[in-house]
Write a protein that holds these residues in place. Structure first.
Motif, PDB file in Angstrom:
ATOM      1  N   UNK A  85       0.810  -1.210   0.000  1.00 50.82           N
ATOM      2  CA  UNK A  85       0.000   0.000   0.000  1.00 50.82           C
ATOM      3  C   UNK A  85       0.842   1.258   0.000  1.00 50.82           C
ATOM      4  N   UNK A  86       1.935   1.233   0.782  1.00 53.57           N
ATOM      5  CA  UNK A  86       2.812   2.408   0.838  1.00 53.57           C
ATOM      6  C   UNK A  86       3.443   2.694  -0.514  1.00 53.57           C
ATOM      7  N   UNK A 122       3.618   7.202  -0.356  1.00 51.73           N
ATOM      8  CA  UNK A 122       3.713   8.056   0.822  1.00 51.73           C
ATOM      9  C   UNK A 122       3.352   7.255   2.069  1.00 51.73           C
ATOM     10  N   UNK A 123       3.644   7.852   3.235  1.00 53.38           N
ATOM     11  CA  UNK A 123       3.200   7.334   4.529  1.00 53.38           C
ATOM     12  C   UNK A 123       2.097   8.247   5.052  1.00 53.38           C
ATOM     13  N   UNK A 124       1.053   7.655   5.575  1.00 51.48           N
ATOM     14  CA  UNK A 124      -0.028   8.453   6.154  1.00 51.48           C
ATOM     15  C   UNK A 124      -0.363   7.908   7.534  1.00 51.48           C
ATOM     16  N   UNK A 125      -0.465   8.801   8.513  1.00 52.24           N
ATOM     17  CA  UNK A 125      -0.880   8.384   9.858  1.00 52.24           C
ATOM     18  C   UNK A 125      -2.104   9.201  10.272  1.00 52.24           C
ATOM     19  N   UNK A 161      -2.044  12.930   8.564  1.00 53.09           N
ATOM     20  CA  UNK A 161      -0.768  13.536   8.182  1.00 53.09           C
ATOM     21  C   UNK A 161      -0.060  12.642   7.173  1.00 53.09           C
ATOM     22  N   UNK A 162       0.360  13.246   6.042  1.00 45.48           N
ATOM     23  CA  UNK A 162       1.028  12.501   4.976  1.00 45.48           C
ATOM     24  C   UNK A 162       2.451  13.006   4.792  1.00 45.48           C
TER      25      UNK A 162
END
Length: 327
Positions: A219-220, A225-228, A267-268
């Motif tokens: 998925x990343x 990107x990383x999303x939290x 947040x990305x």
């Protein structure tokens, strides 16, 4: 362990496998996914020597599947989608026959058969005719044949088809155990199965490799990107001020969550940056407690749809996402 090089398979004008190349490393469980007609079963049949390729090469432990078929096939246990069972045999007779074909020593035959019978849970039907067994038990007998002798490579095409939920859990546990000492390739349409047991996932569409990575990383890579998501006890304006001061954030969104008495910040950042620790310290310094935080990732189903296309249409062009380095 397995090296597939520039594999092509044509049926007349139909191109089933299109210049497919990949490497299977030892000691891992691989999930092999693709929509119907993508070329999964064709590829598996070529790897196991059941089907000849139009072009390309398959090496099994260094043995060419066409030039050294006997040496290559000794390394493989295979369960096709339709298990090759002899209906007028009992599981006992069938497994004894299979052990002879696999060249298992007579002194080891009984112990090895007893082990696979126990692992696949077919003790109570061991002496009944296979034609009188349920579909689930037939599938288990086929699985017992595939793992009999415990070859280095075990290839399973839809191994849990026809099983009830309890049996599915049991067979998944068998696959996990096999993966500790063997290389396993698992073809399935059940995404939860891949997430539950596989170390890596390969997705093909229209005969081409479109994604290869760990289930967590796919998925990343597709998102890039990383999303939290973080739940923060603070007014939205204060959270926005904190995020505006932080570095490496590509974008963020803040929502009020009245029932929680918090705001949710999405947040990305770039794929290589982990924002969780800096965000924790920034919120702590501003006396804005974080009460929950989790990664927001595409599900395996979302990844599958994105890289193969929605419905029956595969995505145009190649979208190969291959993990580099180690996990």
């Amino acid at each position: 362990m397995i090296e597939v090089k520039n594999l092509v398979k044509k049926y007349g004008d139909h191109l089933a496998v299109n210049n497919l190349s990949f490497i299977i490393e030892p000691g891992k469980i691989y999930g092999f996914l693709g929509p119907n007609g993508a070329g999964k079963s064709t590829t598996m049949n070529i790897i196991t020597g059941y089907l000849a390729a139009t072009e390309g090469q398959v090496l099994i432990n260094g043995h060419d599947i066409y030039e050294e078929p006997e040496a290559a096939k000794k390394c493989i246990g295979y369960l096709p989608e339709l298990p090759p069972l002899y209906m007028d045999m009992t599981p006992r007779e069938y497994l004894e026959f299979a052990s002879d074909l696999k060249g298992i020593k007579k002194s080891e035959k009984r112990a090895k058969i007893d082990e696979v019978v126990r692992m696949t849970g077919i003790e109570e039907v061991f002496n009944r005719l296979i034609k009188n067994l349920s579909k689930g038990y037939k599938q288990r007998v086929g699985l017992a044949q595939a793992i009999l002798g415990f070859p280095e490579i075990i290839i399973l095409d839809e191994p849990t088809v026809g099983l009830d939920p309890k049996q599915i859990i049991e067979i998944r546990e068998v696959i996990k155990k096999l993966g500790k000492q063997h290389t396993v390739i698992l073809s399935t349409h059940i995404m939860q199965e891949v997430s539950a047991v596989c170390d890596e996932v390969m997705i093909i569409a229209k005969g081409e490799l479109v994604a290869k990575d760990t289930p967590n990383n796919l998925g990343k890579h597709i998102q890039g990107s990383n999303t939290i998501e973080a739940l923060i006890q603070a007014p939205d304006y204060k959270v926005k001020a904190i995020l505006n001061k932080m570095e490496h954030i590509h974008k963020f969104e803040v929502y009020n969550v009245p029932e929680e008495g918090c705001v949710k910040a999405v947040v990305t950042t770039g794929m290589e940056y982990d924002v969780r620790e800096p965000l924790f310290y920034a919120c702590a310094a501003a006396k804005c407690p974080i009460v929950g935080m989790q990664a927001s990732e595409m599900s395996l189903e979302d990844v599958f749809i994105k890289v193969t296309g929605s419905g029956t249409d595969a995505k145009k062009g190649k979208t190969v996402s291959v993990r580099k380095g180690t996990k």
